[in-house]
Design an enzyme around this catalytic site. Structure first.
Site, PDB file in Angstrom:
ATOM      1  N   SER A  17     -18.121   4.578   0.177  1.00 18.32           N
ATOM      2  CA  SER A  17     -17.309   5.983   0.486  1.00 18.32           C
ATOM      3  C   SER A  17     -18.368   7.010   0.703  1.00 18.32           C
ATOM      4  O   SER A  17     -18.052   7.540   1.851  1.00 18.32           O
ATOM      5  CB  SER A  17     -16.433   6.123  -0.379  1.00 18.32           C
ATOM      6  OG  SER A  17     -15.389   5.296  -0.440  1.00 18.32           O
ATOM      7  N   LYS A  66      -5.165   4.724  -9.327  1.00 21.58           N
ATOM      8  CA  LYS A  66      -4.168   5.063  -8.153  1.00 21.58           C
ATOM      9  C   LYS A  66      -2.789   5.375  -8.643  1.00 21.58           C
ATOM     10  O   LYS A  66      -2.225   6.361  -8.321  1.00 21.58           O
ATOM     11  CB  LYS A  66      -4.210   3.937  -7.118  1.00 21.58           C
ATOM     12  CG  LYS A  66      -5.381   3.906  -6.248  1.00 21.58           C
ATOM     13  CD  LYS A  66      -5.416   2.719  -5.096  1.00 21.58           C
ATOM     14  CE  LYS A  66      -6.514   2.720  -4.415  1.00 21.58           C
ATOM     15  NZ  LYS A  66      -6.429   1.542  -3.292  1.00 21.58           N
ATOM     16  N   GLY A 129       0.750  -7.004  -5.808  1.00 20.39           N
ATOM     17  CA  GLY A 129       0.087  -5.905  -6.555  1.00 20.39           C
ATOM     18  C   GLY A 129       0.049  -4.777  -5.807  1.00 20.39           C
ATOM     19  O   GLY A 129       0.715  -4.580  -4.791  1.00 20.39           O
TER      20      GLY A 129
END
Length: 275
Positions: A17, A66, A129
């Site tokens: 990232s 998350k 998931g």
């Protein structure tokens, strides 16, 4: 002076990232500083609060945080609400912590880049998931005609199908119950590739017209991608494009400008190959 952004995760050393967002900043002329930070699991909420209190502008959130980011968010986008997970955080003008999920739109964009149509498509998704949960609403919004979710534990697939059944035709099953007929798209949302493994699925789900997509990626071809090519898939892709596309959507949310992704995907691919 540059605005501060970061990705929080644990582990985080593998993250691309910072390179992706640095490339976006150069391309768009935005004054952005972006870092990757490994956060202790018992310090996540405090670290998020400190980041914004000290002037940070936005966060990406990755494994294993998350769901906790979703809980923290005082406002959530419809995509994040349905996904039950947040990968993008920012503060709005009212001082609320806002959460979004760009994983699904990132995958849809990457499929579009490769001219893979979801409109009217019959889709098989492997796994049940968080990664899969994040793509179901965008897939159905893009017009997928039927989605079959297959998982090692069939009950989890059934639960997920029921949760999204109001948006379209969604069913769940175990790997052994997969209909052995070709799909338009087979998506691997399991983590099997990380262990060099494959979900136990029938080869008959793949034909020449089938696009096979692994949400995982690496320097070498993933086991799922290798299996898909051997099974006769006409189009095989890994998840690197999704990674860059979801980052571009986060960048758009934060900065109001959407970066071009094709060149950045090529650059990151070359970096992976060189390692």
């Amino acid at each position: 002076m540059s605005d501060r952004y970061a990705v929080f995760g644990n582990p985080i050393n593998h993250s691309k990232s910072p390179q992706i967002h640095a490339a976006f900043a150069v391309q768009t002329g935005e004054a952005v500083e972006y870092s990757a930070q490994c956060i202790d699991e018992d310090q996540f909420e405090a670290s998020v609060e400190a980041f914004f209190r000290e002037g940070g502008k936005g966060l990406n959130i990755t494994v294993p945080f998350k769901q906790r980011a979703w809980t923290m968010a005082q406002w959530r986008s419809p995509a994040a609400e349905r996904a039950g997970a947040v990968n993008t955080l920012y503060m709005n003008e009212q001082g609320q912590l806002c959460g979004d999920n760009t994983d699904g739109i990132g995958l849809v964009c990457d499929l579009e880049n490769h001219r893979t149509r979801l409109q009217g498509a019959r889709v098989l998704i492997l796994g049940a998931g968080g990664a899969v949960r994040g793509v179901l609403e965008p897939f159905l919004s893009a017009g997928a005609a039927q989605i079959v979710i297959a998982n090692r534990t069939a009950s989890k697939a059934h639960e997920l199908a029921q949760a999204f059944g109001d948006l379209g035709v969604v069913s769940g099953c175990g790997f052994k119950e997969i209909d052995p007929a070709p799909f338009d798209l087979v998506l691997n949302g399991t983590s099997a590739s990380l262990q060099g493994d494959l979900p136990p699925i029938p080869v008959d789900v793949v034909a020449r017209r089938t696009t096979c997509y692994d949400m995982m990626y690496g320097a070498k071809q993933t086991p799922f991608c290798a299996w898909s090519a051997a099974a006769g898939s006409g189009k095989v892709m890994d998840g690197l494009g999704m990674l860059v596309e979801q980052a571009a959507e986060s960048f758009r949310i934060w900065r109001g400008v959407k970066p071009q992704t094709a060149e950045v995907i090529e650059v990151i691919r070359r970096q992976l190959s060189a390692n």
